[in-house]
Design a protein around this motif. Structure first.
Motif, short mmCIF file in Angstrom:
data_model
loop_
_atom_site.label_atom_id
_atom_site.label_comp_id
_atom_site.label_asym_id
_atom_site.label_seq_id
_atom_site.Cartn_x
_atom_site.Cartn_y
_atom_site.Cartn_z
N SER A 254 1.28 -1.13 -0.20
CA SER A 254 -0.17 0.20 0.09
C SER A 254 1.23 1.30 0.37
N GLU A 255 1.68 1.10 0.85
CA GLU A 255 3.22 2.43 0.44
C GLU A 255 3.64 2.50 -0.89
N MET A 256 3.66 1.79 -1.41
CA MET A 256 4.94 2.12 -3.01
C MET A 256 3.42 2.51 -3.74
N ILE A 257 2.38 1.94 -3.85
CA ILE A 257 1.35 2.52 -4.55
C ILE A 257 0.96 3.90 -4.11
N CYS A 258 0.49 4.47 -3.19
CA CYS A 258 0.29 5.19 -2.76
C CYS A 258 1.86 6.32 -3.21
N GLY A 259 2.54 6.21 -2.65
CA GLY A 259 3.90 6.85 -2.83
C GLY A 259 4.18 6.95 -4.51
N GLY A 260 3.47 5.88 -5.21
CA GLY A 260 3.54 6.19 -7.00
C GLY A 260 3.04 6.99 -7.68
N LEU A 261 1.35 6.60 -6.66
CA LEU A 261 0.59 8.03 -6.96
C LEU A 261 1.27 9.32 -6.85
N VAL A 262 1.23 9.33 -5.55
CA VAL A 262 1.86 11.30 -6.10
C VAL A 262 3.09 11.32 -6.39
N LEU A 263 4.25 10.30 -6.71
CA LEU A 263 5.30 9.95 -7.72
C LEU A 263 4.28 11.06 -9.29
N MET A 264 4.10 10.35 -9.80
CA MET A 264 3.36 10.22 -11.31
C MET A 264 2.49 11.85 -11.10
N ALA A 265 1.99 12.34 -9.80
CA ALA A 265 1.66 13.62 -9.59
C ALA A 265 2.15 14.29 -9.94
N LEU A 266 3.97 14.22 -9.18
CA LEU A 266 4.61 15.31 -9.50
C LEU A 266 5.85 14.98 -10.97
N SER A 267 5.31 14.06 -11.46
CA SER A 267 5.44 14.16 -12.88
C SER A 267 5.01 14.98 -13.86
N GLY A 268 3.43 14.88 -13.47
CA GLY A 268 2.77 15.76 -14.27
C GLY A 268 2.67 16.83 -14.54
N LEU A 269 3.46 17.45 -12.89
CA LEU A 269 3.23 18.71 -12.46
C LEU A 269 4.21 19.25 -13.05
#
Length: 299
Positions: free
Chosen positions: A193-208
């Protein structure tokens, strides 16, 4: 292991077979992943690279735990996973990959040796104090890192230095919170769950940051990405979380002293990175720090 919090009630021996295997994973595997990050950057921008890496690894691990009958994390556990994942993976691993765009992989991981001191300082808020020998090792390691910041590699890239400093801070805060205040779901489900949530945060940063990966990727970049998913995330990251649950904070973060030597040797041998004599001396001082700290943790 019913949870990170409960597992700390009956910690394993520092010399147990489980902890020795976990130490080997964080020392040797993580020491080589910084070189893999450098290769993956040939086609995958930093936040995209890390985001996809942890999303895939987290999904695979979650599917495996569910297949074995593990319950789905509840709302509180998902909230904790988001907070810890954003800090440790979003800030910690995202900042590390960002720094490697302009700083050699060996020097980046050498700087990360400041993490044990940060974790020890944060743990004092919970009434946990390291032993004298363990503290001496942390201080010696910190001295070596301070020497590294004066080397040519970091002096040439202020942005890289800022990125890795932020990564160290967020990783340290996330490590302590996962151990003390924000328990995850039991066992591997919590790590997933930590990796999934962290991955989503990283993808948001990638988009920004408007990152655009190269497609098709270069073969070296694709192979490095697979290595990061399997060895860096599924094996070494889970080993680190087990160490956080069962060992002292100093022992769990001891990889930060060993990884620099491995990463610097690989960077010079494989990528031809230039490391000055001054920087080698600084790395040697860091290695002395780990010897002192591990002896203190054993006592």
């Amino acid at each position: 292991m019913s949870s990170l919090a409960s597992s700390r009630a009956a910690p394993a021996s520092p010399l147990s077979g489980l902890l020795l295997l976990c130490l080997a994973a964080t020392w040797l595997v993580w020491g080589s992943t910084y070189l893999a990050i450098k290769f993956a950057l040939l086609s995958f921008p930093p936040f995209f690279q890390m985001g996809t890496r942890f999303l895939v690894a987290g999904a695979v691990l979650m599917a495996w735990t569910r297949w074995r009958g593990a319950p789905w994390p509840d709302a509180r556990q998902w909230r904790n996973a988001l907070a810890v994942g954003a800090l440790m993976l979003g800030g910690g691993m995202g900042g590390t990959a960002y720094a490697e765009q302009t700083v050699g992989s060996g020097l980046v991981v050498a700087f990360i040796a400041i993490v044990p001191l940060m974790i020890a300082a944060l743990n004092r808020l919970y009434g946990v104090k390291p032993g004298r020998l363990e503290l001496a090792g942390i201080i010696v390691g910190l001295g070596g890192v301070l020497m590294l910041t004066q080397g040519a590699g970091f002096q040439a890239s202020p942005a890289g230095l800022a990125a890795i400093a932020i990564a160290c801070i967020t990783w340290s805060v996330g490590s302590v919170l996962s151990q003390r205040s924000l328990p995850l779901a039991p066992g591997a489900t919590g790590f997933a769950s930590e990796m999934i949530c962290g991955g989503l945060v990283l993808m948001a940063l990638s988009g920004l940051d408007r990152e655009i990966p190269q497609w098709p990727p270069q073969p070296e970049a694709a192979a490095a990405w697979v290595y990061l998913v399997v060895f860096g995330s599924l094996i070494a990251f889970n080993a680190y979380m087990v160490l956080l649950a069962h060992a002292s904070a100093g022992l769990a973060s001891s990889y930060t002293f060993v990884n620099p030597v491995i990463a610097m040797l690989l960077g010079v041998a494989v990528l031809g990175e230039v490391v000055t004599a001054y920087e080698w001396v600084a790395a040697g001082i860091v290695l002395v720090g780990v010897v002192l700290m591990l002896r203190g943790a054993k006592r």
